[in-house]
Write a protein that holds these residues in place. Structure first.
Motif, mmCIF file in Angstrom:
data_model
loop_
_atom_site.group_PDB
_atom_site.id
_atom_site.type_symbol
_atom_site.label_atom_id
_atom_site.label_comp_id
_atom_site.label_asym_id
_atom_site.label_seq_id
_atom_site.Cartn_x
_atom_site.Cartn_y
_atom_site.Cartn_z
ATOM 1 N N ALA A 83 0.830 -1.207 0.000
ATOM 2 C CA ALA A 83 0.000 0.000 0.000
ATOM 3 C C ALA A 83 0.868 1.261 0.000
ATOM 4 N N LEU A 84 1.952 1.176 0.747
ATOM 5 C CA LEU A 84 2.872 2.304 0.820
ATOM 6 C C LEU A 84 3.520 2.576 -0.526
ATOM 7 N N TRP A 85 3.907 1.496 -1.172
ATOM 8 C CA TRP A 85 4.528 1.643 -2.474
ATOM 9 C C TRP A 85 3.518 2.213 -3.466
ATOM 10 N N MET A 86 2.282 1.705 -3.369
ATOM 11 C CA MET A 86 1.218 2.251 -4.208
ATOM 12 C C MET A 86 1.112 3.758 -4.044
ATOM 13 N N CYS A 87 1.212 4.221 -2.796
ATOM 14 C CA CYS A 87 1.117 5.658 -2.546
ATOM 15 C C CYS A 87 2.110 6.427 -3.400
ATOM 16 N N SER A 88 3.344 5.928 -3.439
ATOM 17 C CA SER A 88 4.346 6.696 -4.175
ATOM 18 C C SER A 88 4.101 6.598 -5.680
ATOM 19 N N LEU A 89 3.566 5.462 -6.121
ATOM 20 C CA LEU A 89 3.233 5.354 -7.546
ATOM 21 C C LEU A 89 2.106 6.305 -7.914
ATOM 22 N N VAL A 90 1.138 6.392 -7.029
ATOM 23 C CA VAL A 90 0.012 7.280 -7.289
ATOM 24 C C VAL A 90 0.474 8.740 -7.267
ATOM 25 N N ASP A 91 1.387 9.056 -6.357
ATOM 26 C CA ASP A 91 1.942 10.412 -6.358
ATOM 27 C C ASP A 91 2.547 10.736 -7.720
ATOM 28 N N GLY A 92 3.276 9.785 -8.260
ATOM 29 C CA GLY A 92 3.883 9.989 -9.573
ATOM 30 C C GLY A 92 2.836 10.169 -10.657
#
Lengths: 247, 247
Positions: free
Chosen positions: A123-132
């Motif tokens: 989920a955390l990694w998803m956050c950074s992908l979504v930020d991008g």
DNA sequence: CGACTTTTTGACCTAATTCAACTAATGTGG
DNA sequence: CCACATTAGTTGAATTAGGTCAAAAAGTCG
């Protein structure tokens, strides 16, 4: 009722209840920060990862001639700087827009999270992908859309994100932005933002008052602004999530 | 002489020679793709991670009214889609601009890399952080700078990146972009890009001819465009790296 | 109540767009 | 290798979106 942080991660991954409890405990200790305070400055190398539990913040950068570009709004549930471990120093500044409650996750907490809580790590990694992805969408917005459409698109996005953390009331939500901040987000002058807002208001699409935004017909605003929410990668349809989350 | 991929990772982390050899072997097998071909389409969920070994590509997205926004140029050494494992589907398209040699890294290769080659894993992660930082810088560029400055800033960045992978000859390097592509990058009309290029040319800053760019005085262009390379996070000063890399 | 910030409006200016034409390249098939 | 088609680059003229400057309202706050 889970806090925004838990809600947000939960919108990317189904979370087991022990993960929820653990999240609640590590984000329980928060500090209060007033409005218009820098949380992390360009050049800093902060130890902890910050999470906005409550309030609004922004990322921005100044140009050498004193112009400011805002390139993200942080709403409840958002991270400040997952990545900073690797980079020697922050290449931009994060500042509060309204008074914020901020949780600090220590390096140890992050370590436990990444090593022993795989669904949270995902989920955390998803956050950074979504930020991008969001950043890319903003670039499309600045590059391709006229002032009123651009502003409307931002509002559509913020509505979607606020809805995902349970902070909307129909088309209404808190939005403590001045027109100057909007203009530094949109690459427009304050005057032009003002006139564009007037246009949107007179078209019956949105109105801002008292740090709140009112979208009379959300779907109409999304259509108007060519908003496609898929870049936010919210995995669970809104209604499902809301009902599943009653505790 | 190491390929661009190895050079790029080496500019983030000092690489041991066995890491270099391993990289050389996994990126040895490449396929050729002609110009103007989609490598990965919006909506795809590709298995492999692609690396541009040679040639130019771009990331872009279309709006519903048929406008295109380009938000990244991929030059030799760049990755296409580290992240795609997690996202269900690509939210943008990657296409070649010139004929490209492309290496495919299988999921197994990525796994070995992340689990058994920590310095490469770090370098890889750096890549995605730098991509994000670059995107932010582009947003500043579109939001805050006038057409000629904007274009000059892009050229400064490309020069710096091309230099980092050893593909510049002083201020000269290959740049197979049409003015239409530039305009879709910069959020400007083709006509205005044309006129701005003329302005830059007449100011003695840059000229484009035959898919090559010539920057007469790199420092002058950087000053003109307010270019600060720190967002690229190139750890090793250029001269050092070049001399260290003689094999 | 003042002092200050934010919003709103008007008048004027300019950067950038659009439309249209023309020229220079590049490429393709005979 | 040329004739023709197509794409890319260049230029001019007219238009418009958005910027600048300035000042008035309207909020906010100690």
């Amino acid at each position: 009722m889970p806090n925004a942080f838990i809600r947000k991660l939960g919108s990317f991954e189904p979370l087991r209840s022990d993960d929820r409890e653990w999240l609640a405990s590590v984000s329980a200790h928060t500090r209060l920060v007033g409005a218009d305070q820098d949380l992390i400055r360009e050049g800093d190398n902060p130890e902890n990862v910050l999470v906005i539990v409550d309030g609004f913040a922004m990322r921005y950068k100044m140009t050498s001639d004193g112009r400011r570009q805002i390139f993200a709004y942080l709403i409840p549930g958002d991270f400040c700087d997952l990545h900073v471990a690797l980079l020697r120093k922050m290449d931009h500044t994060i500042a509060t827009l309204s008074p914020c409650r901020v949780a600090q996750l220590s390096p140890g907490t992050i370590l436990e999270l990444t090593e022993r809580r795989p669904s949270l790590a995902r989920a955390l990694w998803m956050c950074s992908l979504v930020d991008g992805a969001t950043l890319r969408e903003w670039l499309v917005n600045l590059g391709q859309r006229s002032a009123p459409h651009r502003i409307a698109h931002l509002f559509s996005e913020l509505h979607e994100r606020m809805k995902a953390v349970g902070l909307t009331n129909d088309g209404t939500f808190e939005l403590p932005l001045t027109q100057a901040e909007l203009s530094d987000t949109m690459g427009l002058s304050v005057v032009h933002v003002n006139r564009s807002l007037k246009e949107l208001r007179e078209a019956g699409l949105v109105s801002l008052k008292d740090e709140r935004i009112v979208i009379s017909d959300v779907q109409r605003l999304k259509d108007y602004s060519d908003f496609d929410p898929s870049y936010l990668h919210l995995r669970w349809p809104q209604d499902l999530r809301t009902s599943a989350q009653r505790s």
